[in-house]
Design a protein around this motif. Structure first.
Motif, PDB file in Angstrom:
ATOM      1  N   ASP A  21      -4.573   2.278 -23.340  1.00 54.51           N
ATOM      2  CA  ASP A  21      -5.438   1.167 -22.917  1.00 54.51           C
ATOM      3  C   ASP A  21      -5.509   1.100 -21.392  1.00 54.51           C
ATOM      4  O   ASP A  21      -4.586   1.487 -20.685  1.00 54.51           O
ATOM      5  N   GLU A  22      -6.617   0.554 -20.925  1.00 56.48           N
ATOM      6  CA  GLU A  22      -6.886   0.560 -19.497  1.00 56.48           C
ATOM      7  C   GLU A  22      -5.863  -0.238 -18.712  1.00 56.48           C
ATOM      8  O   GLU A  22      -5.422   0.163 -17.625  1.00 56.48           O
ATOM      9  N   GLU A  23      -5.468  -1.379 -19.263  1.00 57.36           N
ATOM     10  CA  GLU A  23      -4.549  -2.259 -18.548  1.00 57.36           C
ATOM     11  C   GLU A  23      -3.216  -1.548 -18.280  1.00 57.36           C
ATOM     12  O   GLU A  23      -2.711  -1.546 -17.155  1.00 57.36           O
ATOM     13  N   THR A  24      -2.680  -0.917 -19.313  1.00 61.62           N
ATOM     14  CA  THR A  24      -1.404  -0.212 -19.138  1.00 61.62           C
ATOM     15  C   THR A  24      -1.574   0.958 -18.178  1.00 61.62           C
ATOM     16  O   THR A  24      -0.732   1.172 -17.290  1.00 61.62           O
ATOM     17  N   ARG A  25      -2.666   1.677 -18.333  1.00 64.66           N
ATOM     18  CA  ARG A  25      -2.880   2.832 -17.458  1.00 64.66           C
ATOM     19  C   ARG A  25      -3.010   2.395 -15.999  1.00 64.66           C
ATOM     20  O   ARG A  25      -2.448   3.020 -15.103  1.00 64.66           O
ATOM     21  N   ASN A  26      -3.710   1.302 -15.767  1.00 63.84           N
ATOM     22  CA  ASN A  26      -3.819   0.799 -14.391  1.00 63.84           C
ATOM     23  C   ASN A  26      -2.464   0.341 -13.860  1.00 63.84           C
ATOM     24  O   ASN A  26      -2.101   0.607 -12.714  1.00 63.84           O
ATOM     25  N   SER A  27      -1.743  -0.328 -14.727  1.00 64.59           N
ATOM     26  CA  SER A  27      -0.450  -0.860 -14.314  1.00 64.59           C
ATOM     27  C   SER A  27       0.526   0.277 -13.928  1.00 64.59           C
ATOM     28  O   SER A  27       1.308   0.142 -12.989  1.00 64.59           O
ATOM     29  N   TYR A  28       0.457   1.390 -14.647  1.00 67.85           N
ATOM     30  CA  TYR A  28       1.314   2.540 -14.321  1.00 67.85           C
ATOM     31  C   TYR A  28       0.639   3.500 -13.336  1.00 67.85           C
ATOM     32  O   TYR A  28       1.160   4.568 -13.064  1.00 67.85           O
ATOM     33  N   PRO A  39      -4.775   5.852 -12.028  1.00 65.11           N
ATOM     34  CA  PRO A  39      -4.293   5.684 -13.403  1.00 65.11           C
ATOM     35  C   PRO A  39      -4.098   7.029 -14.112  1.00 65.11           C
ATOM     36  O   PRO A  39      -4.915   7.942 -13.940  1.00 65.11           O
TER      37      PRO A  39
END
Lengths: 465, 465
Positions: A21-28, A39
């Motif tokens: 998911d985008e949120e997790t990928r952005n966060s990491y 990302p």
């Protein structure tokens, strides 16, 4: 990313530890480096060295980049997934495995937060001295990967001085120990020290054996205001020449303190307009009388400089407040403006020359800087402030200025990074510190360990190499 | 050797610095390792890094081995010309280039005798703590090449902890610096630490930048006789657990002292038959009161062991006598019998297990051993005595026993060598400490640096690799 690869990753770590998911990928996709975000295509959270091994074997098969991720507090972009691929978070390897009180050692997994490690061993009367400013959120594994330093390095050394042995998953999947759990070791090449500071490019650290010290029971902390910043730098070296090794010797330009006091509530430190810089000086040990005698000696040294009234922290609360202020500088600067941080280091006597040079270079290229850092080690963090600079000048002029700053550090027998690593944002300055031959030796080591260049590619080495 | 090569060597270093006579070749054909002699075909004595570079370029052209030679005090055969070739003595690079009092550093050439370096910096109030027993004759360059330790490593660390930067002639002839003259460095892979302890296989060290400390003004030294050797080993770890870090903590079995007292004149130490071992314990610092308090604390720890009367050295003469005795052990053992010395190291709490195991293994294979060493580091020198053993058993049984001793050290989380290096005599035990993958990584680094394998070939790596 190919669904087949995702499925295989799920097979290795379990469906619930693979994230697309985008949120997790952005966060990491970011650490604490400037405002950079790269990302990854997928985030995986393995639970063991065996799972990590399976992931890198898969990555070799498909030639996919793997970026090891720790606490994401890095300041050189080492954890950025600049080529996408797999972000491999070590966060589930977060246990302190053994506190070996008999040998004064601790065996830990990489995702233990440094401060938790410190506090846990302290309960047993033991001391892990390496104390990065981000200790409340950084991982010990990241400290090893970047060879982190911090405020107490001046007396106690940096991460490399405490690492006895490492369990590492090699980029080709084998799991090895780099050395032995001994204080001395002359058995073959020092793979342990080769891995320390290799910024996640030579292996993924899965266990760490650290040396500990018996804890110190006392310390004295003082904040010394200097009317001239150059004199504060000179005082640093004078203190050592008087035979004293403080446990911390931190330099802060007035702006650094000023911004921090505005950023963090509840710290009461008087900062006069006429003061250019402060030194925060700590001595530690087991005998209060000795510490007072050493503080006395330091004050004698300081008499030959133009200083204002010294603030002695006379309670734990006041000590904590001063340290909170010092540790908060980086965040305060960040909150104040877009910035770039360089991690310059020189032999400590050269600090006044470095500081002076930085200001001249800044004037030449039109940028302001706020400097602070571990002056006892000659390690000055240079925060270049965007402020009112145009985007155009920020893009074109600042890199030229940074190049000149690094050229100055190298001319002063120093180098590019004292404790943050080269990572992504400094890699294209490496030619200043090293010849092609030196860089090719390092790159040769990288290729030896990682023939398919899957592990944290695009870091450390200049693009032109 | 081809006269053309000799002529070329003469062209590089001058006719008077090339030696092919038997006496010189024999003299440079041994170090202090057992009774081994491997004469080179030629001995050369270059005066500079540039000359050394020319020599290794020539050696590559003709594929001739080059063995770097320091003080010839090594104990693992690292300086033996086992494949003949060129013995490259660094002895003319013997200047201390700069004592940098402002930065507490010294820049030195490799052929400075360690004790001369210590004494010279001490005159400036500075302290180089690394203190190998051979300090009166070993070279600082050899200390770096072997990562030498010595008696004060327990508090101050080993050579690697003081090396900031190295000028090195690579096996391919390039002259590089490995790092920077800074206390901290996170700039690329740590080539400095890769070179330290590489035993003359990755480069020839031509300049060394060392960190210094302010000197300590006082110390207290005591010799503690134990009725049981195992208890002496246990006491080592108990002292640290009491929160004390002695500046030296040396273990000697009774035979070691006994033989030494017979070998060295003029030292008066009473050694009772009923005593199995001694600990020599030093604490140092700037405040005599603190040192006496620490000595008091140590005595409290020792109360729980069966000890005889403690000897406090109450004059410099007596301190020197005790250290002379400790430093003389190796030579005394050598004078007593043909022997082999192993340099075992384990986490310090495991020392009693190691000592006990060594005696059991000795009984099994029919050899006696005398053990002594830097117990504070868990570093036990095991001297295997030929005594009345048959040549046949010496040849066939002892290697089996050594293998078992090393297997024991590794099982105790230790390794083969704490400070002597692997060199020639331990190389075929490396499989005990390392897997093939680990050894192949090391060998890969060797090949990267030295593609023609001309620099100190036949060392460190097992013959079967």
């Amino acid at each position: 990313m190919n669904p087949e690869i995702i499925a295989k990753l799920q097979g290795i770590v379990g469906v619930s530890y693979v994230f697309t998911d985008e949120e997790t990928r952005n966060s990491y996709g970011h650490d604490e480096t400037e405002d950079l975000v790269f990302p990854p295509q997928v985030v995986v959270k393995p639970a063991s060295a065996a799972e990590i091994s399976a992931i890198v074997i898969l990555a070799n098969e498909y030639t996919i980049p793997v970026v090891p991720i720790g606490g994401r507090t890095g300041l050189s972009g080492g954890a950025l997934s600049i080529h996408g691929g797999i972000a491999l978070s070590t966060e589930r390897l977060n246990r302190i495995l053994e506190i070996d009180e008999k040998n004064l050692q601790v065996i830990t997994e990489p995702a233990v937060i440094t401060q938790i490690l410190q506090d846990t061993v302290l309960e047993k009367g033991l001391f892990y001295p390496v104390d990065p400013s981000s200790r409340g959120s950084c991982f010990i594994g990241g400290n090893v990967a970047e060879n982190a330093g911090g405020a107490r390095a001046v007396k106690y050394g940096v991460t490399k001085d405490y690492v006895l042995n490492l369990e590492v998953v090699l980029p080709t999947g084998e799991i090895i120990w780099t050395g032995a759990n001994t204080l001395k070791n002359s058995t073959g090449y020092n793979l342990t020290q080769l891995l320390v500071g290799s910024e996640g490019t030579l292996g993924i650290i899965t266990k760490i054996v650290l040396k500990l010290l018996p804890k110190n029971h006392h310390n004295v902390l003082m904040l010394v205001p200097f009317f001239k910043a150059g004199e504060a730098c000179e005082a640093v070296s004078a203190i050592f020449r008087a035979g004293i090794v403080p446990s911390a010797l931190e330099f802060m330009e007035r702006d650094a303190i000023d911004w921090t006091l505005r950023f963090i509530d509840g710290i009461n430190v008087p900062v006069k307009e006429t003061i250019e810089a402060h030194l925060l000086i700590e001595v530690d040990g087991n005998y209060p009388d000795i510490l007072f005698a050493e503080a006395e000696k330091i004050m004698q040294v300081l008499e030959s400089f133009e200083i204002d009234e010294i603030l002695f922290a006379d309670s734990d609360d006041q000590k904590n407040a001063l340290w909170k202020m010092r540790r908060g500088v980086a965040e305060a600067v960040k909150a104040n403006s877009v910035y770039k941080e360089e991690d310059t280091v020189v032999p400590r006597y050269e600090l006044p020359r470095l500081l002076e040079g930085i200001k001249i270079i800044g004037a030449k290229y039109g940028f302001q800087s706020v400097c602070y850092g571990h002056a006892g080690d000659g390690n000055l963090h240079v925060n270049i402030i965007k402020g009112a600079m145009t985007d155009e000048n920020w893009k074109t002029e600042v890199p030229k200025g940074i190049r000149e700053i690094f050229e100055l550090t190298v001319a002063l027998k120093g180098t590019l990074s004292g404790e943050h690593g080269i990572g992504y944002v400094q890699k294209n300055y490496m030619d200043i510190a090293f010849s092609d031959k030196q860089l090719l030796l390092m790159k040769g080591i990288k290729t030896l360990f990682d023939p398919n260049n899957i592990l944290n590619p695009g870091k450390i080495f200049p693009d032109t190499l």
